[in-house]
Design an enzyme around this catalytic site. Structure first.
Site, short mmCIF file in Angstrom:
data_model
loop_
_atom_site.label_atom_id
_atom_site.label_comp_id
_atom_site.label_asym_id
_atom_site.label_seq_id
_atom_site.Cartn_x
_atom_site.Cartn_y
_atom_site.Cartn_z
N LYS A 223 8.15 -3.50 0.63
CA LYS A 223 8.66 -2.17 0.28
C LYS A 223 9.58 -1.66 1.39
O LYS A 223 9.58 -2.20 2.50
CB LYS A 223 7.48 -1.22 0.07
CG LYS A 223 6.59 -1.04 1.29
CD LYS A 223 5.30 -0.30 0.92
CE LYS A 223 4.40 -0.12 2.14
NZ LYS A 223 3.07 0.39 1.77
N ARG B 230 -5.80 9.11 -2.16
CA ARG B 230 -4.36 9.16 -2.41
C ARG B 230 -4.18 8.72 -3.85
O ARG B 230 -4.38 9.50 -4.76
CB ARG B 230 -3.64 8.25 -1.40
CG ARG B 230 -2.15 8.34 -1.44
CD ARG B 230 -1.49 7.50 -0.33
NE ARG B 230 -1.75 6.07 -0.49
CZ ARG B 230 -1.20 5.13 0.28
NH1 ARG B 230 -0.38 5.47 1.26
NH2 ARG B 230 -1.46 3.86 0.09
N MET C 215 24.55 11.54 15.94
CA MET C 215 24.36 10.93 14.63
C MET C 215 24.81 9.46 14.64
O MET C 215 24.16 8.61 14.08
CB MET C 215 25.12 11.71 13.56
CG MET C 215 24.84 11.22 12.16
SD MET C 215 25.79 12.08 10.90
CE MET C 215 24.82 13.53 10.62
N TYR D 66 26.06 16.35 23.43
CA TYR D 66 25.91 17.70 22.89
C TYR D 66 25.01 18.57 23.76
O TYR D 66 24.03 18.07 24.33
CB TYR D 66 25.28 17.64 21.49
CG TYR D 66 26.22 17.19 20.41
CD1 TYR D 66 27.37 17.93 20.10
CD2 TYR D 66 25.94 16.04 19.67
CE1 TYR D 66 28.22 17.50 19.08
CE2 TYR D 66 26.78 15.63 18.65
CZ TYR D 66 27.92 16.35 18.37
OH TYR D 66 28.74 15.95 17.38
C1 LIG Z 1 2.12 -0.38 2.42
C2 LIG Z 1 0.92 -0.88 1.84
C3 LIG Z 1 0.31 -2.07 2.31
C4 LIG Z 1 0.82 -2.82 3.51
O1 LIG Z 1 0.30 -2.23 4.64
P1 LIG Z 1 0.47 -2.83 6.12
O2 LIG Z 1 -0.44 -2.04 6.94
O3 LIG Z 1 1.88 -2.65 6.50
O4 LIG Z 1 0.08 -4.26 6.05
C5 LIG Z 1 -0.79 -2.54 1.64
N1 LIG Z 1 -1.31 -1.90 0.58
C6 LIG Z 1 -0.79 -0.74 0.13
C7 LIG Z 1 -1.42 -0.05 -1.01
C8 LIG Z 1 0.32 -0.18 0.76
O5 LIG Z 1 0.83 0.97 0.32
#
Ligand SMILES: *Cc1c(COP(=O)(O)O)cnc(C)c1O
Length: 717
Positions: free
Chosen positions: A381, A475, A657, A608
């Site tokens: 992700k 969550r 930036m 800045y």
């Molecule tokens: C992001 C995520 C992971 C991966 O987590 P890491 O700690 O980076 O290995 C695993 N399971 C879920 C549900 C996540 O959202």
């Protein structure tokens, strides 16, 4: 670079197929026995063209989904090759009187679309038309339907080809074929012939893991024998109009291609161009040899002896093809590659270096502590935590990882469009109205709560899901206590539950309280699974651990481990200790090139706000990297530092930036164009992402995932 061992068999068979096509056009056994020649060139050699179609299908429609980028490239490339070859053969068209025929314009259009302007060229328009047609079919219907339609098309094709005289017994049907033949000389074209083999290639890619070589070989023998019987019967009863389509060709091709693919040898890229060139130029060579033989008065040996003729044509075509391929390759190397050029460190302002060797190492290390049956699910992700999701996933695919997790449906679709194979689980929320895309791209959606499951089910699309269970993080997920709701999801008619999982929220901490909580989460989850099983539900695949889950609770036996941060060779925070210590290697480095260096007098302010005044005459270097690239602004004013010539120097003034300033007063040798390392190793010094994250008051995951799209990524193999 290591050669991919994957589908070398395909490359070798390309050459065999090209030689078979030459055989079709030269009839090598004709001067020995008609029947032998028929079996070789009209039966056996008929596997050659379907093989090429299947190869295209195998890569363009792998696993039953259309790889849009690849398809576009394929169509473009094939069209260019087709155009060049048409032009190449125009003199021969002239010689053969092509331009003096009636209905010239109509003939040209028809030939360009279906038959090819020279007899062997039909393959190129058929490939273009076939791929376009199959892409459309897959887009608008399920794979099964597309398959049925292409079977029907092939069926129509066969009765216009080798079964024609049976079909023509009915006057009506004969008339229908007459109309077809106005537009295309044969049914062996992009509509009736190519689609089924393209989809068959796709089918092989889907089933290849289940394919058993020994059985496959046996089936191949059987179907080749049956195809010979079929062809000989058709020939004997004089039923053929043409001889390139048989019913038995389909199973033959399926088993032949599966065998070719499962044959693990190194790939031979050069064979791809050579086989194509042999195919494109051999008719030219035939004409030249005939002319030459006549001229030399050696027609009896060089042409009339069919075996010598075949060998001569093959040799000459082969040699010419090898020479052209060699020069094409050379030319390619002498030009800077456009897209690569953009990625070259030489021209970048700042760049991210990704070390694929370290990625592979991490996968191996992590796998070594996972139980055998547990699959590595790579969490890619947020652009693979800033590492570049497509390249990372591609590489993981190559080294055998075939399960991925992303946060959003668009991340998942991007992977599919770039040819990533295997399972892709979407961990987060997806609007249910996008169910058709979930289905189309074969994605797995997480059921994030019960109401969501109901809504998803009502979309009337058959979908693969994993159910998420909330065991304490609060969550996403159905609360672990709601066993009734959870079992209901298993019985929803459109949802195919292939997995169930939970997420640990304090697995990174090893104090007593955190461990107690984690154990409770795990117990609750397994308790739920037991109760579901008792109520008659078959438990699907199970997963719990993410990186810290694996490193601190390796004894859990799951079907997947969802590994994110550890895959990239980092821990979330600098101080973290884990129960098992692996030697993970950071995959990402962040580098920048000094744009200019200026002298700033004692007492002047820099950047800045002018809140930093240098306390001595200073040399200040500007790095073209700023907070818009993802470098946290709170590393300003000496909080952060960079490595240059293996020495740590401080960031001075506020980070802007698009740039930041560093103080190189103590390093008189530093000059414009020198490389600064913000994350990574330079000489004996190293800045860990976790270290930088700590200084910025965050964790590695955030720091890496925010490294922006404006910075080029350079991949080191
Ligand atoms: C992001 C995520 C992971 C991966 O987590 P890491 O700690 O980076 O290995 C695993 N399971 C879920 C549900 C996540 O959202």
């Amino acid at each position: 670079m290591k050669k991919t061992k994957e589908y070398g068999g395909i490359d070798y068979f390309r050459i065999i197929a090209a030689l078979l096509i030459v055989a079709i056009h030269t009839s090598p056994l004709a001067s020995i026995s008609n029947i032998a020649d028929f079996i070789l060139t009209r039966v056996i050699a008929r596997v050659a063209v379907p093989f090429f179609f299947m190869t295209s299908g195998f890569f363009l429609f792998s696993n039953g989904s259309a790889k849009e980028e690849k398809i576009k490239r394929f169509l473009k490339k094939t069209s260019v090759i087709y155009l060049v070859t048409i032009v190449l053969y125009i003199p021969i068209n002239f010689y053969a009187g092509y331009f003096y025929k009636k209905n010239l314009l109509f003939n040209i259009i028809k030939d360009i679309i279906f038959d090819g302007t020279i007899y062997h060229l039909w393959y190129l328009p058929a490939a273009i038309l076939g791929v376009a047609l199959v892409s459309l079919l897959i887009k608008y219907m399920s794979l099964n339907r597309a398959f049925i339609i292409s079977c029907i098309l092939y069926f129509i094709g066969v009765f216009g080809d080798s079964y024609y005289k049976i079909a023509a017994k009915s006057a009506v049907i004969k008339d229908v074929y007459k109309v077809i033949f106005i537009f295309s000389d044969y049914t062996r074209n992009g509509i009736f012939f190519a689609p089924i083999f393209l989809l068959l290639g796709s089918l092989v890619s889907k089933n290849i893991n289940k394919f058993k070589k020994k059985e496959g070989l046996l089936y191949l023998y059987i179907f080749v024998a049956l195809m010979m019987v079929e062809a000989l019967l058709l020939r004997n009863f004089n039923l053929m109009r043409h001889d390139s389509m048989y019913f038995m060709l389909i199973p033959c091709m399926y088993f032949l291609f599966s065998l070719i693919v499962s044959y693990k040898v190194s790939s031979r890229k050069e064979f791809r161009n050579i086989s194509l060139l042999i195919y494109l130029i051999h008719p030219m060579v035939i004409i030249m040899i005939r002319g030459g033989a006549k001229f030399l008065g050696m027609k009896a040996i060089l042409v009339d002896n069919s075996i010598i003729h075949y060998i001569l044509v093959t040799l000459c075509s082969g040699i010419i093809a090898v020479i052209i391929a060699y020069y094409m390759d050379k030319k390619k190397d002498s030009y800077p590659k456009n897209s690569k050029n953009k990625n070259s460190k030489k021209t970048c302002r700042s760049w991210i270096e990704i070390n694929m060797g370290n990625l592979e190492h991490n996968v191996k290390e992590l796998k070594s502590v996972m139980p055998k049956r547990c699959k590595f699910m790579a969490v890619v992700k947020a652009n693979a935590y800033g590492h570049g999701a497509i390249e990372i996933s591609r590489h993981l695919n190559r080294i055998g990882v075939d399960a991925f997790a992303v946060a959003t449906i668009d991340e998942a679709i991007e992977l599919r469009k770039n040819g990533i194979q295997g399972e892709i689980l979407i961990l987060g929320y997806t609007d249910v109205s996008r169910a058709n895309e979930l289905n189309h791209y074969h994605l797995i959606q997480t059921v994030i709560d019960y109401e969501y499951a109901c809504m998803l089910n009502s979309q009337k699309k058959s979908l693969q899901v994993h159910i998420k269970i909330d065991t304490g993080m609060h969550r996403l997920g159905i609360p672990v206590e709601d066993i009734d709701k959870i079992s209901k999801v298993f019985h929803m008619d459109m949802l195919k539950v292939t997995g169930i999982f939970t997420h640990l929220c304090v697995a990174d901490q090893l104090d007593e309280e955190a461990e107690k909580f984690t154990k409770e989460q795990i117990d609750k989850f397994y308790g739920l699974l037991n109760r579901l099983e008792l109520s008659g539900i078959t438990i699907p695949k199970v997963h719990i651990q993410s990186s810290y889950g694996l490193l601190n609770y390796p004894q859990l036996t799951c079907d997947y481990a969802r590994i994110g941060i550890a895959l990239y060779g980092c821990l979330s925070t600098w101080e973290d200790r884990t129960r098992i210590g692996l030697s993970l290697r950071p995959v990402l480095s962040l580098k920048s090139k000094i744009a200019i260096i200026r002298n700033v007098e004692k007492g002047e302010g820099v950047s800045y706000g002018r809140d930093i005044h240098v306390t001595r005459d200073s040399r200040i270097a500007v790095l073209p990297l700023g907070y818009a690239d993802g470098l946290p602004r709170n590393l300003s004013d000496g909080t952060g530092s960079v490595l240059i010539h293996g020495t740590k120097v401080p960031i001075v003034g506020r980070i802007c930036m698009d740039q930041l300033l560093i103080d190189v007063t103590d390093m008189p040798k530093v000059k414009t164009g020198d490389i600064a390392t913000l994350i990574g190793i330079d000489g004996k010094e190293e800045i860990l992402a976790a270290n930088l994250a700590k200084k910025a008051g965050t964790i590695t995951n955030e720091l890496l995932s925010r490294l922006g799209g404006r910075i080029e990524r350079v991949y080191l193999k």
